[in-house]
Design a protein around this motif. Structure first.
Motif, PDB file in Angstrom:
ATOM      1  N   TRP A 199       5.191   1.495  -8.479  1.00 31.96           N
ATOM      2  CA  TRP A 199       4.870   0.088  -8.201  1.00 31.96           C
ATOM      3  C   TRP A 199       5.401  -0.815  -9.322  1.00 31.96           C
ATOM      4  O   TRP A 199       5.994  -1.863  -9.058  1.00 31.96           O
ATOM      5  CB  TRP A 199       3.371  -0.102  -8.017  1.00 31.96           C
ATOM      6  N   ASN A 200       5.193  -0.429 -10.581  1.00 32.59           N
ATOM      7  CA  ASN A 200       5.653  -1.248 -11.702  1.00 32.59           C
ATOM      8  C   ASN A 200       7.174  -1.412 -11.696  1.00 32.59           C
ATOM      9  O   ASN A 200       7.691  -2.498 -11.967  1.00 32.59           O
ATOM     10  CB  ASN A 200       5.184  -0.660 -13.035  1.00 32.59           C
ATOM     11  N   LYS A 201       7.891  -0.338 -11.374  1.00 35.85           N
ATOM     12  CA  LYS A 201       9.349  -0.434 -11.290  1.00 35.85           C
ATOM     13  C   LYS A 201       9.769  -1.311 -10.125  1.00 35.85           C
ATOM     14  O   LYS A 201      10.768  -2.015 -10.194  1.00 35.85           O
ATOM     15  CB  LYS A 201       9.973   0.958 -11.184  1.00 35.85           C
ATOM     16  N   CYS A 202       9.001  -1.264  -9.049  1.00 33.40           N
ATOM     17  CA  CYS A 202       9.271  -2.123  -7.898  1.00 33.40           C
ATOM     18  C   CYS A 202       9.141  -3.597  -8.290  1.00 33.40           C
ATOM     19  O   CYS A 202      10.006  -4.415  -7.978  1.00 33.40           O
ATOM     20  CB  CYS A 202       8.330  -1.802  -6.743  1.00 33.40           C
ATOM     21  N   VAL A 203       8.061  -3.927  -8.976  1.00 32.08           N
ATOM     22  CA  VAL A 203       7.833  -5.313  -9.405  1.00 32.08           C
ATOM     23  C   VAL A 203       8.972  -5.781 -10.302  1.00 32.08           C
ATOM     24  O   VAL A 203       9.515  -6.879 -10.130  1.00 32.08           O
ATOM     25  CB  VAL A 203       6.466  -5.448 -10.124  1.00 32.08           C
ATOM     26  N   THR A 204       9.369  -4.945 -11.253  1.00 29.78           N
ATOM     27  CA  THR A 204      10.473  -5.288 -12.151  1.00 29.78           C
ATOM     28  C   THR A 204      11.759  -5.501 -11.363  1.00 29.78           C
ATOM     29  O   THR A 204      12.502  -6.458 -11.616  1.00 29.78           O
ATOM     30  CB  THR A 204      10.674  -4.169 -13.196  1.00 29.78           C
ATOM     31  N   ALA A 205      12.013  -4.627 -10.400  1.00 32.24           N
ATOM     32  CA  ALA A 205      13.225  -4.736  -9.595  1.00 32.24           C
ATOM     33  C   ALA A 205      13.216  -6.004  -8.741  1.00 32.24           C
ATOM     34  O   ALA A 205      14.231  -6.701  -8.641  1.00 32.24           O
ATOM     35  CB  ALA A 205      13.387  -3.505  -8.703  1.00 32.24           C
ATOM     36  N   VAL A 206      12.079  -6.312  -8.137  1.00 30.72           N
ATOM     37  CA  VAL A 206      11.989  -7.523  -7.308  1.00 30.72           C
ATOM     38  C   VAL A 206      12.233  -8.754  -8.163  1.00 30.72           C
ATOM     39  O   VAL A 206      12.970  -9.664  -7.764  1.00 30.72           O
ATOM     40  CB  VAL A 206      10.611  -7.598  -6.595  1.00 30.72           C
ATOM     41  N   LYS A 207      11.658  -8.791  -9.350  1.00 29.31           N
ATOM     42  CA  LYS A 207      11.859  -9.932 -10.249  1.00 29.31           C
ATOM     43  C   LYS A 207      13.301 -10.014 -10.739  1.00 29.31           C
ATOM     44  O   LYS A 207      13.767 -11.091 -11.103  1.00 29.31           O
ATOM     45  CB  LYS A 207      10.896  -9.857 -11.422  1.00 29.31           C
ATOM     46  N   ARG A 257       0.838  -1.215   0.000  1.00 28.69           N
ATOM     47  CA  ARG A 257       0.000   0.000   0.000  1.00 28.69           C
ATOM     48  C   ARG A 257       0.870   1.260   0.000  1.00 28.69           C
ATOM     49  O   ARG A 257       0.573   2.227  -0.701  1.00 28.69           O
ATOM     50  CB  ARG A 257      -0.935   0.012   1.204  1.00 28.69           C
ATOM     51  N   ALA A 258       1.946   1.241   0.791  1.00 25.03           N
ATOM     52  CA  ALA A 258       2.824   2.414   0.859  1.00 25.03           C
ATOM     53  C   ALA A 258       3.465   2.696  -0.495  1.00 25.03           C
ATOM     54  O   ALA A 258       3.554   3.851  -0.914  1.00 25.03           O
ATOM     55  CB  ALA A 258       3.911   2.194   1.920  1.00 25.03           C
ATOM     56  N   ILE A 259       3.887   1.644  -1.195  1.00 30.96           N
ATOM     57  CA  ILE A 259       4.513   1.830  -2.506  1.00 30.96           C
ATOM     58  C   ILE A 259       3.481   2.294  -3.526  1.00 30.96           C
ATOM     59  O   ILE A 259       3.732   3.227  -4.304  1.00 30.96           O
ATOM     60  CB  ILE A 259       5.201   0.531  -2.970  1.00 30.96           C
ATOM     61  N   LYS A 260       2.316   1.680  -3.522  1.00 34.93           N
ATOM     62  CA  LYS A 260       1.282   2.017  -4.504  1.00 34.93           C
ATOM     63  C   LYS A 260       0.750   3.431  -4.333  1.00 34.93           C
ATOM     64  O   LYS A 260       0.244   4.028  -5.293  1.00 34.93           O
ATOM     65  CB  LYS A 260       0.131   1.017  -4.439  1.00 34.93           C
ATOM     66  N   LYS A 261       0.859   4.002  -3.136  1.00 34.72           N
ATOM     67  CA  LYS A 261       0.386   5.376  -2.920  1.00 34.72           C
ATOM     68  C   LYS A 261       1.175   6.391  -3.737  1.00 34.72           C
ATOM     69  O   LYS A 261       0.726   7.508  -3.944  1.00 34.72           O
ATOM     70  CB  LYS A 261       0.444   5.742  -1.436  1.00 34.72           C
ATOM     71  N   PHE A 262       2.366   5.991  -4.198  1.00 35.09           N
ATOM     72  CA  PHE A 262       3.184   6.896  -5.000  1.00 35.09           C
ATOM     73  C   PHE A 262       2.948   6.706  -6.493  1.00 35.09           C
ATOM     74  O   PHE A 262       3.640   7.280  -7.313  1.00 35.09           O
ATOM     75  CB  PHE A 262       4.661   6.737  -4.642  1.00 35.09           C
ATOM     76  N   GLY A 263       1.972   5.889  -6.839  1.00 35.58           N
ATOM     77  CA  GLY A 263       1.567   5.748  -8.238  1.00 35.58           C
ATOM     78  C   GLY A 263       1.992   4.443  -8.879  1.00 35.58           C
ATOM     79  O   GLY A 263       2.881   3.741  -8.414  1.00 35.58           O
TER      80      GLY A 263
END
Length: 113
Positions: free
Chosen positions: A63-71, A53-59
């Motif tokens: 979030w999409n860059k976070c998912v890419t980075a985690v993968k 939720r905290a990450i998604k609050k920034f748009g």
């Protein structure tokens, strides 16, 4: 209060306001790299849902860059996290005060798949 402390305090409060309400009773010391900045624990749910939720609050782009980075693995995630603006990093830390960055990565890895 010195100007530097006001800026840090204002940024911490901004991060907290973006992630929800907090109480002083839940105050915990931030990571030692935060140079003495105190972060406040978010009331209610802790853990992966609060982090997401905290990450998604920034748009969606954040979030999409976070998912890419985690993968991409730990090093890609660390590079993404280090490149975030300070208020975003503080919001993530406020949502998960009991976790270090690697634990946040592992939780996101399990949640994202």
């Amino acid at each position: 209060m010195r100007v530097g402390r006001r800026i840090v305090a204002g940024a911490v409060i901004s991060g907290i306001m973006l992630t929800g309400s907090a109480t002083l009773a839940n105050a915990q010391q931030a990571d030692s790299r935060a140079a003495g900045v105190t972060t406040l624990s978010v009331e209610g749910e802790q853990g992966i849902s609060a982090i997401i939720r905290a990450i998604k609050k920034f748009g969606a782009p954040v979030w999409n860059k976070c998912v890419t980075a985690v993968k991409g693995g730990w090093h890609a995630f660390k590079k993404w996290y280090d490149g975030l603006p300070a208020p975003v990093r503080w919001a993530i830390r406020a949502a998960s005060p009991a976790m270090d960055l690697y634990e946040i990565f592992q939780a996101l890895s399990q949640a994202i798949g």
